[in-house]
Scaffold this motif. Structure first.
Motif, PDB file in Angstrom:
ATOM      1  N   ARG A  80       0.832  -1.191   0.000  1.00  0.00           N
ATOM      2  CA  ARG A  80       0.000   0.000   0.000  1.00  0.00           C
ATOM      3  C   ARG A  80       0.871   1.247   0.000  1.00  0.00           C
ATOM      4  O   ARG A  80       1.982   1.221   0.518  1.00  0.00           O
ATOM      5  CB  ARG A  80      -0.928  -0.019   1.230  1.00  0.00           C
ATOM      6  CG  ARG A  80      -2.185  -0.875   0.996  1.00  0.00           C
ATOM      7  CD  ARG A  80      -3.225  -0.615   2.055  1.00  0.00           C
ATOM      8  NE  ARG A  80      -4.520  -1.104   1.608  1.00  0.00           N
ATOM      9  CZ  ARG A  80      -5.224  -2.075   2.220  1.00  0.00           C
ATOM     10  NH1 ARG A  80      -4.744  -2.656   3.297  1.00  0.00           N
ATOM     11  NH2 ARG A  80      -6.392  -2.443   1.743  1.00  0.00           N
TER      12      ARG A  80
ATOM     13  N   ASP B 172      -0.298   1.844  -3.374  1.00  0.00           N
ATOM     14  CA  ASP B 172      -0.640   1.687  -4.790  1.00  0.00           C
ATOM     15  C   ASP B 172       0.392   0.871  -5.564  1.00  0.00           C
ATOM     16  O   ASP B 172       0.625   1.122  -6.742  1.00  0.00           O
ATOM     17  CB  ASP B 172      -0.808   3.067  -5.441  1.00  0.00           C
ATOM     18  CG  ASP B 172       0.412   3.965  -5.256  1.00  0.00           C
ATOM     19  OD1 ASP B 172       1.480   3.472  -4.825  1.00  0.00           O
ATOM     20  OD2 ASP B 172       0.303   5.176  -5.528  1.00  0.00           O
ATOM     21  N   ARG B 173       1.017  -0.138  -4.923  1.00  0.00           N
ATOM     22  CA  ARG B 173       2.027  -0.939  -5.615  1.00  0.00           C
ATOM     23  C   ARG B 173       1.649  -2.417  -5.571  1.00  0.00           C
ATOM     24  O   ARG B 173       1.259  -2.935  -4.520  1.00  0.00           O
ATOM     25  CB  ARG B 173       3.414  -0.749  -4.979  1.00  0.00           C
ATOM     26  CG  ARG B 173       3.940   0.679  -5.096  1.00  0.00           C
ATOM     27  CD  ARG B 173       5.212   0.878  -4.286  1.00  0.00           C
ATOM     28  NE  ARG B 173       5.680   2.252  -4.378  1.00  0.00           N
ATOM     29  CZ  ARG B 173       6.817   2.623  -4.973  1.00  0.00           C
ATOM     30  NH1 ARG B 173       7.621   1.717  -5.492  1.00  0.00           N
ATOM     31  NH2 ARG B 173       7.156   3.888  -5.025  1.00  0.00           N
TER      32      ARG B 173
ATOM     33  N   ARG C  23       2.515  -2.657 -11.137  1.00  0.00           N
ATOM     34  CA  ARG C  23       1.801  -1.379 -11.125  1.00  0.00           C
ATOM     35  C   ARG C  23       2.301  -0.570  -9.946  1.00  0.00           C
ATOM     36  O   ARG C  23       2.227  -1.014  -8.792  1.00  0.00           O
ATOM     37  CB  ARG C  23       0.298  -1.583 -11.032  1.00  0.00           C
ATOM     38  CG  ARG C  23      -0.480  -0.289 -11.303  1.00  0.00           C
ATOM     39  CD  ARG C  23      -1.980  -0.505 -11.367  1.00  0.00           C
ATOM     40  NE  ARG C  23      -2.540  -0.794 -10.055  1.00  0.00           N
ATOM     41  CZ  ARG C  23      -3.183  -1.899  -9.745  1.00  0.00           C
ATOM     42  NH1 ARG C  23      -3.325  -2.854 -10.649  1.00  0.00           N
ATOM     43  NH2 ARG C  23      -3.678  -2.087  -8.536  1.00  0.00           N
TER      44      ARG C  23
ATOM     45  N   GLY D  81       1.861   3.339  -8.570  1.00  0.00           N
ATOM     46  CA  GLY D  81       1.166   4.607  -8.809  1.00  0.00           C
ATOM     47  C   GLY D  81       0.289   4.499 -10.031  1.00  0.00           C
ATOM     48  O   GLY D  81      -0.515   3.574 -10.158  1.00  0.00           O
ATOM     49  N   ASP D  82       0.465   5.417 -10.972  1.00  0.00           N
ATOM     50  CA  ASP D  82      -0.367   5.406 -12.181  1.00  0.00           C
ATOM     51  C   ASP D  82       0.337   4.752 -13.366  1.00  0.00           C
ATOM     52  O   ASP D  82      -0.133   4.836 -14.501  1.00  0.00           O
ATOM     53  CB  ASP D  82      -0.807   6.823 -12.544  1.00  0.00           C
ATOM     54  CG  ASP D  82       0.370   7.756 -12.818  1.00  0.00           C
ATOM     55  OD1 ASP D  82       1.532   7.299 -12.760  1.00  0.00           O
ATOM     56  OD2 ASP D  82       0.120   8.946 -13.075  1.00  0.00           O
TER      57      ASP D  82
ATOM     58  N   SER E  90      -4.182   5.391 -10.423  1.00  0.00           N
ATOM     59  CA  SER E  90      -3.674   4.540  -9.352  1.00  0.00           C
ATOM     60  C   SER E  90      -4.840   3.963  -8.557  1.00  0.00           C
ATOM     61  O   SER E  90      -5.948   4.506  -8.564  1.00  0.00           O
ATOM     62  CB  SER E  90      -2.744   5.330  -8.426  1.00  0.00           C
ATOM     63  OG  SER E  90      -3.456   6.373  -7.791  1.00  0.00           O
ATOM     64  N   SER E  91      -4.602   2.839  -7.880  1.00  0.00           N
ATOM     65  CA  SER E  91      -5.659   2.213  -7.090  1.00  0.00           C
ATOM     66  C   SER E  91      -5.045   1.393  -5.971  1.00  0.00           C
ATOM     67  O   SER E  91      -3.867   1.003  -6.020  1.00  0.00           O
ATOM     68  CB  SER E  91      -6.543   1.331  -7.975  1.00  0.00           C
ATOM     69  OG  SER E  91      -5.786   0.281  -8.553  1.00  0.00           O
ATOM     70  N   ASP E  92      -5.850   1.105  -4.968  1.00  0.00           N
ATOM     71  CA  ASP E  92      -5.423   0.293  -3.830  1.00  0.00           C
ATOM     72  C   ASP E  92      -5.446  -1.170  -4.243  1.00  0.00           C
ATOM     73  O   ASP E  92      -6.506  -1.716  -4.565  1.00  0.00           O
ATOM     74  CB  ASP E  92      -6.378   0.533  -2.651  1.00  0.00           C
ATOM     75  CG  ASP E  92      -6.011  -0.288  -1.415  1.00  0.00           C
ATOM     76  OD1 ASP E  92      -5.027  -1.050  -1.454  1.00  0.00           O
ATOM     77  OD2 ASP E  92      -6.729  -0.156  -0.400  1.00  0.00           O
TER      78      ASP E  92
END
Length: 322
Positions: free
Chosen positions: A193, A195-196, A213, A215-216, A234-236
């Motif tokens: 967490r 975003d990785r 992945r 970030g974006d 980006s996402s959790d």
């Protein structure tokens, strides 16, 4: 808990639901790995309350059947403690074994195929005469238990608080088609967490790839090919917002990864999916998850919760604009 290949895999599996006819008409066909890197194909017929026949085929790492003299089959329920039945298989030809066992009630069943002291494979499935497995599940027919929901909520809060996690996910369709030996897709993943995430996905004879992945930025590489990168939002990677479950039920007590666990069973309507979580009694960690949805039997083992972890896109991957 979900991989980027999931939707595509499910669509392919549902579209290829035919199978060759033979005198043994398996209702479901599941494939999972052993500790020695082989896989076991388990076919069950007729998958009804009462007498059932189990057919077992052991496959090597090249997906070829191997001669197996015998195995022990252990049958138990996830709703209650204790061994229900144990039988020794008998050979039906050079590469296949069979055993006759009784599934004496509806609900969740565990079948352990023991090849030796150091090698086995475990299978989980639901028995419900209202369902049409493996492509249709049935709705819950019992009241939700608040005690079971409390176990789930504790596990959910613990999961949502994690900073890092690793897991291994095995996906099979419940069908023999299109390969004749069942589909088996294994994902080794790790997430950090906020975003990785990194996935390594293997579908023997079909595909193998890595996806990072951060970030974006997302970069993927098919085995033996060059990296492909792109930008997006980006996402959790540990988001569980898709879960809105009901029909909670307490299951048996067990031990996973050296920790006493409480099994909790529930249904997630948006996925038409039944879940089992093995929840650590001390830590609250989800140690194991089994999911049964249309064309989708997924077993996941979670480990290294909050262990030090740094996920980075490999230097050899070409970032956008680089």
């Amino acid at each position: 808990m979900r991989t980027c290949c999931l939707a595509l895999v499910v669509l392919i599996l549902i579209a290829t639901c035919g199978s060759e006819g033979n005198e043994f008409e398996a209702k479901i066909a599941l494939r999972y790995a052993t500790q020695q890197g082989r896989t076991v194909l388990l076919e069950v017929a007729p998958l009804e309350v009462g007498a059932n026949r189990l057919r077992i085929t052991v496959l090597d790492n090249k997906e070829q059947p191997v001669t197996t003299e015998s195995a022990r089959v252990r049958l138990s329920r996830l709703e209650s403690n204790g061994l229900v039945q144990e039988e020794t298989t008998h050979p039906v030809d050079q590469d296949r074994l069979e055993a006759d066992l009784s599934l004496d009630d509806t609900g969740w069943w565990q079948t352990d195929v023991v090849l030796s002291e150091k090698e086995s494979a475990s299978f989980y499935f639901r028995l419900d005469p209202r369902a049409k497995p493996p492509l249709e599940t049935a709705l819950p027919d019992y009241q939700s238990d608040p005690r079971a929901e409390a176990v789930y909520q504790r596990a959910l809060q613990t999961y949502q608080s994690l900073n890092s996690l690793k897991w291994r996910e095995e996906l099979t369709s419940g069908l023999l088609a299109p390969t004749g030996i069942g589909v088996w897709v294994v994902t080794d993943a790790q997430a950090q967490r906020p975003d990785r995430v990194h996935y390594h996905v293997l579908s023997p004879g079909s595909s193998e790839y890595d996806t990072y992945r951060v970030g974006d930025t997302s970069c993927s590489q098919d085995h033996g090919k060059s990296w492909q990168c792109s930008s997006g939002s980006s996402s959790d990677p540990l988001n569980l917002n898709y879960l809105r479950p009901t029909a909670f039920k307490l299951g048996r007590q067990d031990v996973v990864d050296g920790e006493n666990v409480q099994v909790v069973l529930f249904y997630n309507p948006s996925q038409q999916a039944w879940y089992t979580w093995w929840v650590g009694s001390e830590t609250g960690y989800v140690r194991r998850q089994m999911m049964v949805a249309p064309g989708h039997y997924m077993l996941t083992e979670f480990f290294d919760q909050n262990a030090p972890l740094v996920i980075q896109i490999p230097a050899e991957a070409q970032a956008p604009g680089g």
